[in-house]
Scaffold this active site. Structure first.
Site: not given
Length: 369
Positions: A92, A94, A96, A189, A216, A266, A304, A306, A309, A335
């Site tokens: 990113d 920076g 935010f 934005q 935003g 994300d 699951c 993973c 689990c 998990h």
């Protein structure tokens, strides 16, 4: 080096699948991207992230600039080598983090003067400086320096902020030197004002970035309002370029974003929840510290696959959290990350098979939405 190939558009809605090609590998979309703020996804090794199916992770320009410093990371051979992650990385700008400092920062046309949250030292971050830092980090996808305006905010404030973000985007593009290996995305934005969002799209897309982010949103506004803004904003973005919704990670927000044509998302949510003993499951969220799990020897989620689990019970993981054992947070992180990464994989399959809406409705019913 960077390109996006659209593979399939849903017959039911605006959902779509594609492939983003980068110098460090391909990314199948739609994709959830784990956040590695300080050059690490908390509690996870790169090998574990590979096992979980993570295709791309994030790094944070603000935090890496302050510590250990972008020049040190460049000296180490770039962020990929520094953290031993061979897959794609997105950084990113920076923006935010700087704007969330509140009274610790001062906005001006040239950039933002701010005081470090670590030691109070004074720094200045401009569009040019943000690009310079990200060039040193060597990420595959970079973000333009923008202002993420708060919610709620007056129309006058949002308009000034949006216009400044457009000017900064132009400066970012002009200063970006490593265009062969690093793709710089523009950020839309405009707050919750439809005409300002449309104007932002017009100005930012005119700069012809290789990808675009809807910024935003998920900043405190009601879910219905966020969806409404996406409804008219995403439609205006180029069809042949990836679309990224920043800071979204709960299952319902991911479904709503994908349904409206978003390709990338994300959030720190899965690892942050994990550190507090909260688990995402196919039947809804559970808090493992609750006493009802003391003698529960079932896995966190029977559906699951993973590592957590397959190998550990709710009772054991509850014990780890009650004793503040590090393994508890690690197993929870494994998990939760697997859950969201695998959810997006299933979403991709549902789009390809034209049953995304059925899959969404079935998931919502089971989850308890």
């Amino acid at each position: 080096m960077f390109n996006f190939k659209l593979l399939k558009e849903s017959k039911e809605c605006k959902a779509r699948t594609g492939i983003i090609h980068t110098g460090h590998g391909d990314i199948k979309t739609p994709v959830f991207m784990p956040v590695g703020t300080k050059a690490t996804v908390k509690a996870m090794t790169p090998e574990e992230l590979n096992y979980l199916g993570a295709q791309i992770i994030l790094g944070n320009t603000y935090h890496l600039y302050l510590r250990p410093g972008h020049e040190l990371i460049k000296e180490a051979g770039g962020l990929h080598k520094f953290m031993n992650w061979n897959g794609p990385i997105l950084t990113d700008s920076g923006g935010f983090q700087v704007f969330s400092l509140g009274k610790l920062r001062k906005i001006m046309e040239e950039g933002v003067e701010f005081r470090s949250h670590i030691d109070g030292s004074t720094h200045f971050l401009s569009p040019e400086k943000s690009v310079e830092i990200q060039n040193c980090l060597g990420s595959d996808i970079m973000m333009s320096f923008d202002e993420c305006a708060p919610y709620p905010a007056s129309r006058e404030y949002i308009e000034k902020s949006m216009q400044r973000t457009a000017r900064w985007a132009k400066r970012c593009k002009e200063h970006h030197k490593n265009t062969e290996n690093q793709a710089l995305f523009g950020i839309i934005q405009g707050g919750m004002y439809e005409d300002l969002r449309k104007e932002s799209v017009r100005q930012i897309t005119a700069l012809d970035f290789p990808g675009y982010s809807v910024g935003g949103l998920s900043v405190g506004e009601p879910k219905e309002l966020m969806c409404h803004v996406m409804d008219y904003t995403v439609d205006l973005l180029p069809r042949d370029k990836p679309r990224y919704l920043m800071g979204v990670g709960s299952p319902d927000y991911l479904f709503e974003a994908v349904e409206r044509g978003i390709d990338m998302a994300d959030c720190v949510l899965p690892t942050r929840m994990a550190r507090h003993g909260a688990f995402l499951t196919s039947k809804g969220q559970i808090t493992i510290k609750n006493s009802k799990y003391r003698r529960d020897f079932d896995p966190i989620d029977e559906e699951c696959e993973c590592y957590t689990c397959k190998n550990y019970s709710r009772a054991y993981i509850r014990h780890l959290f009650n004793e503040n054992e590090i393994l508890g947070a690690r197993l929870a992180s494994i998990h939760n990350l697997f859950f969201l990464i695998n959810l997006m994989k299933r979403i991709r399959i549902s789009i390809m098979e034209d049953n995304f809406i059925d899959f969404k409705e079935e998931f919502y019913e089971n989850y308890g939405y």
